[in-house]
Write a protein that holds these residues in place. Structure first.
Motif, mmCIF file in Angstrom:
data_model
loop_
_atom_site.group_PDB
_atom_site.id
_atom_site.type_symbol
_atom_site.label_atom_id
_atom_site.label_comp_id
_atom_site.label_asym_id
_atom_site.label_seq_id
_atom_site.Cartn_x
_atom_site.Cartn_y
_atom_site.Cartn_z
ATOM 1 N N ILE A 209 0.831 -1.215 0.000
ATOM 2 C CA ILE A 209 0.000 0.000 0.000
ATOM 3 C C ILE A 209 0.865 1.266 0.000
ATOM 4 O O ILE A 209 0.606 2.207 -0.732
ATOM 5 C CB ILE A 209 -0.981 -0.011 1.208
ATOM 6 C CG1 ILE A 209 -2.006 -1.143 1.026
ATOM 7 C CG2 ILE A 209 -1.690 1.335 1.356
ATOM 8 C CD1 ILE A 209 -2.926 -1.362 2.214
ATOM 9 N N TYR A 210 1.921 1.278 0.825
ATOM 10 C CA TYR A 210 2.696 2.519 0.986
ATOM 11 C C TYR A 210 4.020 2.526 0.209
ATOM 12 O O TYR A 210 4.749 3.522 0.241
ATOM 13 C CB TYR A 210 2.969 2.786 2.471
ATOM 14 C CG TYR A 210 1.704 2.895 3.289
ATOM 15 C CD1 TYR A 210 0.775 3.917 3.060
ATOM 16 C CD2 TYR A 210 1.405 1.963 4.286
ATOM 17 C CE1 TYR A 210 -0.399 4.002 3.803
ATOM 18 C CE2 TYR A 210 0.238 2.045 5.040
ATOM 19 C CZ TYR A 210 -0.652 3.054 4.788
ATOM 20 O OH TYR A 210 -1.808 3.136 5.518
ATOM 21 N N GLY B 93 10.038 -1.882 8.098
ATOM 22 C CA GLY B 93 11.333 -1.558 8.715
ATOM 23 C C GLY B 93 11.873 -0.228 8.212
ATOM 24 O O GLY B 93 12.282 0.626 9.000
ATOM 25 N N ASP B 94 11.849 -0.035 6.885
ATOM 26 C CA ASP B 94 12.363 1.221 6.311
ATOM 27 C C ASP B 94 11.509 2.404 6.761
ATOM 28 O O ASP B 94 12.027 3.493 7.023
ATOM 29 C CB ASP B 94 12.391 1.155 4.775
ATOM 30 C CG ASP B 94 13.526 0.266 4.282
ATOM 31 O OD1 ASP B 94 14.445 -0.030 5.081
ATOM 32 O OD2 ASP B 94 13.489 -0.142 3.111
ATOM 33 N N TYR B 95 10.207 2.178 6.847
ATOM 34 C CA TYR B 95 9.329 3.286 7.251
ATOM 35 C C TYR B 95 9.647 3.730 8.680
ATOM 36 O O TYR B 95 9.741 4.923 8.969
ATOM 37 C CB TYR B 95 7.846 2.866 7.133
ATOM 38 C CG TYR B 95 6.929 4.062 7.162
ATOM 39 C CD1 TYR B 95 6.520 4.670 5.970
ATOM 40 C CD2 TYR B 95 6.508 4.621 8.374
ATOM 41 C CE1 TYR B 95 5.715 5.795 6.005
ATOM 42 C CE2 TYR B 95 5.703 5.745 8.403
ATOM 43 C CZ TYR B 95 5.311 6.326 7.218
ATOM 44 O OH TYR B 95 4.522 7.449 7.245
ATOM 45 N N ILE B 96 9.851 2.745 9.554
ATOM 46 C CA ILE B 96 10.161 3.078 10.953
ATOM 47 C C ILE B 96 11.503 3.810 11.023
ATOM 48 O O ILE B 96 11.646 4.822 11.722
ATOM 49 C CB ILE B 96 10.172 1.807 11.833
ATOM 50 C CG1 ILE B 96 8.766 1.203 11.910
ATOM 51 C CG2 ILE B 96 10.705 2.103 13.238
ATOM 52 C CD1 ILE B 96 8.705 -0.187 12.537
ATOM 53 N N ARG C 17 2.813 3.720 13.313
ATOM 54 C CA ARG C 17 1.606 3.127 13.929
ATOM 55 C C ARG C 17 0.320 3.677 13.296
ATOM 56 O O ARG C 17 -0.652 2.941 13.130
ATOM 57 C CB ARG C 17 1.585 3.398 15.441
ATOM 58 C CG ARG C 17 2.673 2.684 16.215
ATOM 59 C CD ARG C 17 2.503 1.183 16.260
ATOM 60 N NE ARG C 17 3.653 0.528 16.881
ATOM 61 C CZ ARG C 17 4.173 -0.610 16.473
ATOM 62 N NH1 ARG C 17 3.657 -1.275 15.466
ATOM 63 N NH2 ARG C 17 5.213 -1.120 17.082
ATOM 64 N N HIS C 18 0.316 4.976 12.957
ATOM 65 C CA HIS C 18 -0.883 5.546 12.322
ATOM 66 C C HIS C 18 -1.126 4.903 10.954
ATOM 67 O O HIS C 18 -2.250 4.535 10.627
ATOM 68 C CB HIS C 18 -0.730 7.068 12.171
ATOM 69 C CG HIS C 18 -0.857 7.784 13.481
ATOM 70 N ND1 HIS C 18 -2.053 7.897 14.150
ATOM 71 C CD2 HIS C 18 0.070 8.397 14.254
ATOM 72 C CE1 HIS C 18 -1.860 8.550 15.292
ATOM 73 N NE2 HIS C 18 -0.573 8.861 15.382
ATOM 74 N N LYS C 19 -0.061 4.760 10.200
ATOM 75 C CA LYS C 19 -0.189 4.154 8.861
ATOM 76 C C LYS C 19 -0.584 2.680 8.978
ATOM 77 O O LYS C 19 -1.394 2.168 8.204
ATOM 78 C CB LYS C 19 1.156 4.221 8.120
ATOM 79 C CG LYS C 19 1.531 5.596 7.658
ATOM 80 C CD LYS C 19 1.106 5.741 6.199
ATOM 81 C CE LYS C 19 1.627 6.995 5.551
ATOM 82 N NZ LYS C 19 0.681 8.049 5.376
ATOM 83 N N GLU C 20 -0.003 1.984 9.944
ATOM 84 C CA GLU C 20 -0.290 0.562 10.139
ATOM 85 C C GLU C 20 -1.771 0.367 10.484
ATOM 86 O O GLU C 20 -2.442 -0.519 9.958
ATOM 87 C CB GLU C 20 0.607 0.041 11.271
ATOM 88 C CG GLU C 20 0.511 -1.450 11.536
ATOM 89 C CD GLU C 20 1.340 -1.881 12.755
ATOM 90 O OE1 GLU C 20 1.413 -1.141 13.755
ATOM 91 O OE2 GLU C 20 1.912 -2.976 12.691
ATOM 92 N N LYS C 21 -2.271 1.254 11.337
ATOM 93 C CA LYS C 21 -3.686 1.179 11.735
ATOM 94 C C LYS C 21 -4.588 1.376 10.513
ATOM 95 O O LYS C 21 -5.531 0.621 10.291
ATOM 96 C CB LYS C 21 -3.970 2.256 12.796
ATOM 97 C CG LYS C 21 -5.325 2.160 13.471
ATOM 98 C CD LYS C 21 -5.398 3.181 14.602
ATOM 99 C CE LYS C 21 -6.734 3.186 15.309
ATOM 100 N NZ LYS C 21 -7.061 1.932 15.977
ATOM 101 N N VAL D 253 12.752 -2.198 15.623
ATOM 102 C CA VAL D 253 12.314 -2.092 17.026
ATOM 103 C C VAL D 253 13.178 -3.011 17.899
ATOM 104 O O VAL D 253 13.631 -2.625 18.987
ATOM 105 C CB VAL D 253 10.807 -2.449 17.163
ATOM 106 C CG1 VAL D 253 10.373 -2.517 18.613
ATOM 107 C CG2 VAL D 253 9.951 -1.452 16.387
ATOM 108 N N ALA D 254 13.437 -4.219 17.394
ATOM 109 C CA ALA D 254 14.250 -5.175 18.162
ATOM 110 C C ALA D 254 15.716 -4.731 18.200
ATOM 111 O O ALA D 254 16.371 -4.806 19.253
ATOM 112 C CB ALA D 254 14.119 -6.574 17.557
#
Ligand code: S3P
Length: 196
Positions: free
Chosen positions: A40-41, A46-49, A58-62, A124-125
């Motif tokens: 979609i994006y 990973g790259d987006y974060i 998180r907004h996009k993921e939702k 994140v990890a």
């Protein structure tokens, strides 16, 4: 049992592998929500974060999960991103959208699985591990996963079903978990008046 099926759990808990196996058994499509995000994006999660940070992600993921939930198909198995249920009211939304299964592992098991399945796609990890004290990467990761899972478990444990992983790590773990979930779904189909 309300459909679709949502698999939730910490990073490296096998949501994608179990999801694919489960979908195959059921004869339904499988959607990995991290892959859907990328489609979609036009950018991996990973790259987006790494580029924009966790909150915009998180907004996009939702929005991505909500977009897919509008599709007029019910018989689908979704694997969510590990942090999705732990943001705002996402867990409540998931519970209304379908039936959720939490793939539960211990921090020790998850740490091993994280190194086996790879960290590159999981900023994140990596960031969490790097922020800890310890002599080895494995020690630092374990410290992080213990703390992080303790924060997330209150969300994960709201799932309709909790699937405890086998004690021993083995190549066939994911297949075994998929089979257990498949049987649960089948027994529910035979006895639809059962709760959940
Ligand atoms: C995340 C987990 C990842 C991905 C993103 C953030 C998390 O998915 O959505 O890197 O916060 O736990 P996996 O659980 O598939 O690794």
């Amino acid at each position: 049992m309300e459909l679709p099926i949502y698999l939730i759990g910490y990073m490296a808990s096998g949501k994608t592998t179990v999801g694919k196996l489960l979908a195959k058994k059921l004869g339904w499509p499988f959607v990995d929500l991290d892959n859907a995000f990328e489609e979609i994006y036009g950018c991996t999660t990973g790259d987006y974060i790494r580029e924009y940070g966790l909150e915009p992600f998180r907004h996009k993921e939702k929005a991505c999960v909500e977009k897919l939930a509008e599709l007029p198909i019910q018989k689908v198995v979704y694997a969510t991103g590990g942090g999705y249920p732990c943001w705002e009211d996402n867990m409540e939304c998931l519970k209304e959208l379908g039936t959720s299964f939490y793939l539960r592992w211990t921090p020790e098991q998850l740490t091993k699985r994280l190194f086996i399945s790879g960290l590159t796609a999981r900023p994140v990890a990596i960031d969490g591990m790097n922020a800890q004290e310890g002599d080895t990467e494995e020690e630092r990761m374990l410290t992080f996963v213990r703390k992080h899972l303790a924060e997330r478990k209150e969300y994960y444990e709201q799932a309709h079903y909790i699937i405890d992983a086998p004690e021993q790590l083995h190549e066939s773990n994911d297949e075994e978990i998929a089979e257990r979930i498949y049987r649960l779904i089948q027994s529910h189909r035979r006895n639809p008046s059962a709760k959940k």
